[in-house]
Design a protein around this motif. Structure first.
Motif, PDB file in Angstrom:
ATOM      1  N   MET A 146       0.851  -1.200   0.000  1.00  0.00           N
ATOM      2  CA  MET A 146       0.000   0.000   0.000  1.00  0.00           C
ATOM      3  C   MET A 146       0.879   1.239   0.000  1.00  0.00           C
ATOM      4  O   MET A 146       1.922   1.291   0.632  1.00  0.00           O
ATOM      5  CB  MET A 146      -0.950  -0.020   1.189  1.00  0.00           C
ATOM      6  N   SER A 147       0.438   2.239  -0.764  1.00  0.00           N
ATOM      7  CA  SER A 147       1.221   3.471  -0.910  1.00  0.00           C
ATOM      8  C   SER A 147       0.292   4.620  -1.297  1.00  0.00           C
ATOM      9  O   SER A 147      -0.862   4.412  -1.666  1.00  0.00           O
ATOM     10  CB  SER A 147       2.273   3.295  -2.005  1.00  0.00           C
ATOM     11  N   HIS A 148       0.851   5.817  -1.207  1.00  0.00           N
ATOM     12  CA  HIS A 148       0.156   6.951  -1.820  1.00  0.00           C
ATOM     13  C   HIS A 148       0.923   7.316  -3.086  1.00  0.00           C
ATOM     14  O   HIS A 148       2.063   6.874  -3.287  1.00  0.00           O
ATOM     15  CB  HIS A 148       0.069   8.134  -0.858  1.00  0.00           C
ATOM     16  N   LEU A 149       0.298   8.098  -3.930  1.00  0.00           N
ATOM     17  CA  LEU A 149       0.961   8.633  -5.122  1.00  0.00           C
ATOM     18  C   LEU A 149       0.420  10.042  -5.323  1.00  0.00           C
ATOM     19  O   LEU A 149      -0.781  10.228  -5.558  1.00  0.00           O
ATOM     20  CB  LEU A 149       0.653   7.749  -6.337  1.00  0.00           C
ATOM     21  N   GLY A 150       1.289  11.004  -5.209  1.00  0.00           N
ATOM     22  CA  GLY A 150       0.894  12.398  -5.422  1.00  0.00           C
ATOM     23  C   GLY A 150      -0.075  12.896  -4.374  1.00  0.00           C
ATOM     24  O   GLY A 150      -0.187  12.340  -3.275  1.00  0.00           O
ATOM     25  N   LEU A 169      -2.329  -2.337  -3.846  1.00  0.00           N
ATOM     26  CA  LEU A 169      -3.614  -1.677  -3.598  1.00  0.00           C
ATOM     27  C   LEU A 169      -3.663  -0.318  -4.296  1.00  0.00           C
ATOM     28  O   LEU A 169      -2.629   0.270  -4.607  1.00  0.00           O
ATOM     29  CB  LEU A 169      -3.816  -1.452  -2.096  1.00  0.00           C
ATOM     30  N   GLU A 170      -4.870   0.179  -4.485  1.00  0.00           N
ATOM     31  CA  GLU A 170      -5.052   1.507  -5.081  1.00  0.00           C
ATOM     32  C   GLU A 170      -4.567   2.589  -4.118  1.00  0.00           C
ATOM     33  O   GLU A 170      -4.430   2.356  -2.903  1.00  0.00           O
ATOM     34  CB  GLU A 170      -6.540   1.701  -5.445  1.00  0.00           C
ATOM     35  N   ASN A 171      -4.286   3.752  -4.666  1.00  0.00           N
ATOM     36  CA  ASN A 171      -3.773   4.926  -3.940  1.00  0.00           C
ATOM     37  C   ASN A 171      -4.539   5.192  -2.629  1.00  0.00           C
ATOM     38  O   ASN A 171      -5.741   5.454  -2.632  1.00  0.00           O
ATOM     39  CB  ASN A 171      -3.886   6.152  -4.864  1.00  0.00           C
ATOM     40  N   LEU A 172      -3.812   5.127  -1.536  1.00  0.00           N
ATOM     41  CA  LEU A 172      -4.421   5.345  -0.217  1.00  0.00           C
ATOM     42  C   LEU A 172      -5.073   6.723  -0.114  1.00  0.00           C
ATOM     43  O   LEU A 172      -6.077   6.910   0.568  1.00  0.00           O
ATOM     44  CB  LEU A 172      -3.343   5.231   0.864  1.00  0.00           C
ATOM     45  N   ARG A 173      -4.479   7.690  -0.801  1.00  0.00           N
ATOM     46  CA  ARG A 173      -4.969   9.072  -0.663  1.00  0.00           C
ATOM     47  C   ARG A 173      -6.197   9.369  -1.525  1.00  0.00           C
ATOM     48  O   ARG A 173      -6.639  10.513  -1.589  1.00  0.00           O
ATOM     49  CB  ARG A 173      -3.838  10.065  -0.933  1.00  0.00           C
ATOM     50  N   ALA A 202      -5.968  12.007   7.269  1.00  0.00           N
ATOM     51  CA  ALA A 202      -6.600  12.422   8.528  1.00  0.00           C
ATOM     52  C   ALA A 202      -6.246  11.460   9.664  1.00  0.00           C
ATOM     53  O   ALA A 202      -6.532  11.721  10.826  1.00  0.00           O
ATOM     54  CB  ALA A 202      -8.117  12.491   8.351  1.00  0.00           C
ATOM     55  N   GLY A 203      -5.649  10.333   9.328  1.00  0.00           N
ATOM     56  CA  GLY A 203      -5.295   9.346  10.349  1.00  0.00           C
ATOM     57  C   GLY A 203      -6.533   8.699  10.964  1.00  0.00           C
ATOM     58  O   GLY A 203      -6.556   8.369  12.152  1.00  0.00           O
ATOM     59  N   ARG A 212       4.655  11.393   9.274  1.00  0.00           N
ATOM     60  CA  ARG A 212       3.220  11.719   9.199  1.00  0.00           C
ATOM     61  C   ARG A 212       2.413  10.686   9.981  1.00  0.00           C
ATOM     62  O   ARG A 212       2.620   9.487   9.809  1.00  0.00           O
ATOM     63  CB  ARG A 212       2.754  11.685   7.738  1.00  0.00           C
ATOM     64  N   ALA A 213       1.478  11.173  10.783  1.00  0.00           N
ATOM     65  CA  ALA A 213       0.631  10.245  11.543  1.00  0.00           C
ATOM     66  C   ALA A 213      -0.591   9.877  10.709  1.00  0.00           C
ATOM     67  O   ALA A 213      -1.739  10.111  11.105  1.00  0.00           O
ATOM     68  CB  ALA A 213       0.232  10.870  12.871  1.00  0.00           C
ATOM     69  N   HIS A 214      -0.345   9.340   9.532  1.00  0.00           N
ATOM     70  CA  HIS A 214      -1.441   8.955   8.649  1.00  0.00           C
ATOM     71  C   HIS A 214      -1.936   7.549   9.005  1.00  0.00           C
ATOM     72  O   HIS A 214      -1.273   6.812   9.742  1.00  0.00           O
ATOM     73  CB  HIS A 214      -0.985   8.994   7.188  1.00  0.00           C
ATOM     74  N   ALA A 215      -3.113   7.202   8.448  1.00  0.00           N
ATOM     75  CA  ALA A 215      -3.726   5.911   8.783  1.00  0.00           C
ATOM     76  C   ALA A 215      -2.777   4.745   8.472  1.00  0.00           C
ATOM     77  O   ALA A 215      -2.570   3.858   9.302  1.00  0.00           O
ATOM     78  CB  ALA A 215      -5.040   5.748   8.023  1.00  0.00           C
TER      79      ALA A 215
END
Ligand code: AMP
Length: 395
Positions: free
Chosen positions: A56-60, A112-116, A123-124, A149-152
């Motif tokens: 799992m990751s974010h992108l942009g 997985l699809e972009n977490l963001r 928002a965590g 970052r305190a992300h989810a």
């Protein structure tokens, strides 16, 4: 500190937070795969154990679901780099993602699809983190770039894994490297801080004064120190409101027995341009109409000696306006010195923003001990902060 070696992943599903926030061109091709390559050792180790990987990751910075930020664009590249087929699922939580995770077999990889695409990520949000946690048996954090970052997915999710969570290889290496400089480094310890502004480095300087024997203050930052001491800096970059602070830092350094080295001479330019006229000047005698843009020859020689005498070296920030070829000499000279010291057995860590870019641009990457993968996370570590993503694994 729990690492991959503390687990046997056989028949386990590892939920891995990676940092696949890679640059893409207009055809959605990955233009720099460094971050994917960096995550490979972790993924391969888990697969070789007989486990499976859910990445799992974010992108942009998407605003909601935006196709251009879909991780589907990079799935092929990830597969190429891993040498393993990668299944992509266009959700990161919910039924579709859970089914894909359930069906995953040992040796397989799911992206997985972009977490963001979900605002709950940044928002965590605890409920969102719980949904993510449903996908795997063991949580692995290997994303140093987002550890501050305190992300989810970087922090909150860890609470659902109790003792089934650990650092991936990359994150473990980052923590170890920072520890070598900040805690266990062999003396003399040297920090080279360059870059544009005192204000962006002040917390680092204050924190680092307790850990180092030598401090080189270079780049644009140096001029605030020189002006504060009564020098003439011409049109050089300066933060007048930080002059008092600069004097206070020098006083603190003296009290703490830290030797501070500031350039004694500069390459001065009559324009902020690669084609400007230049001359070498004492750093405290720069006339109006000229600005210091790089460390001068005497400074380079002195810094070389300081570097060669050090056993542990941290480098953050360039010594000049390295983006312009004419003003890159000081930064290159420093890189050469650090490379030589490293060859002689010193430990060298390069981290945080532009120094990493400089190191890559000038080919020093393989000649220093470690180049950090996280800009903001590295800076916060050097400021002495505990990163939430790291704390969540240690808890
Ligand atoms: P930082 O992100 O704080 O590490 O700053 C990096 C930037 O500092 C680079 O873009 C350099 O061009 C800039 N820089 C370094 N030395 C100077 C200087 N003497 N005058 C102006 N900018 C500088």
């Amino acid at each position: 500190m729990k690492t991959l070696n503390d687990f046997n992943f056989e028949n386990k599903k590892a939920l891995i937070r990676v940092d696949f926030n890679v640059p893409l061109n207009e055809n959605f091709e990955v233009t720099d795969a460094t971050r994917i390559v960096s995550a490979k050792p972790t993924i391969i180790k888990i697969l070789e154990d007989g486990g499976s990987c859910i990445l799992m990751s974010h992108l942009g910075r998407p605003k909601g679901v935006q196709d251009e930020f879909s991780l589907k664009h990079i799935a092929g590249k990830v597969a190429d780099i891993l040498g393993v087929e990668v299944n992509f699922v266009d959700q990161c939580v919910g039924e579709k993602a859970e089914t894909a995770a359930t069906n995953l077999q040992p040796g397989q990889v799911l992206l997985l699809e972009n977490l963001r695409f979900h605002k709950e990520e940044t928002a965590g949000n605890v409920a969102f983190a719980k949904q993510l946690s449903n996908l795997g048996d063991i949580y692995v954090n290997d994303a140093f770039g987002t550890a501050h970052r305190a992300h989810a997915s970087t922090t909150i999710v860890a609470q659902f894994f109790q003792d089934k969570k650990c650092f991936g290889n990359l994150l473990a290496q980052e923590i170890e490297s920072i520890g070598k400089v900040m805690k266990t480094g062999e003396k003399p310890v040297l920090a080279v801080l360059g870059g544009a502004k005192v204000s962006s480095k002040i917390t680092i300087i204050e924190n680092i004064l307790d850990k180092v024997d030598h401090l080189i203050i270079g780049g644009g930052m140096a001029f605030t120190f020189i002006k504060a001491q009564g020098g003439k800096i011409g049109n050089s970059i300066c933060e007048d409101d930080k002059k008092e602070l600069a004097l206070d830092i020098l006083k603190q350094a003296k009290e703490k027995n830290v030797q501070v080295h500031i350039p004694v001479d500069v390459i001065a330019a009559d324009d902020f341009s690669n084609d400007a006229n230049t001359q070498v000047l004492d750093i405290n005698k720069i006339p109006d109409g000229w600005e210091g843009v790089d460390a001068g020859p005497k400074s380079r020689l002195h810094f070389h000696d300081v570097v060669m005498d050090s056993k542990t070296i941290l480098w953050n920030g360039p010594l000049g306006v390295f983006e312009m070829e004419s003003f890159s000499g000081g930064t290159i000279a420093l890189g050469n010195s650090i490379a030589e010291a490293t060859k002689n057995g010193a430990f060298s860590l390069v981290g945080g923003g532009d120094s990493v870019a400089a190191v890559k641009q000038f080919g020093f990457e393989d000649k220093v001990s470690y180049v950090s993968t996280g800009g903001g996370a590295m800076l916060e570590s050097l400021e002495g902060k505990t990163l939430p993503g790291i704390a969540a694994i240690l808890e």
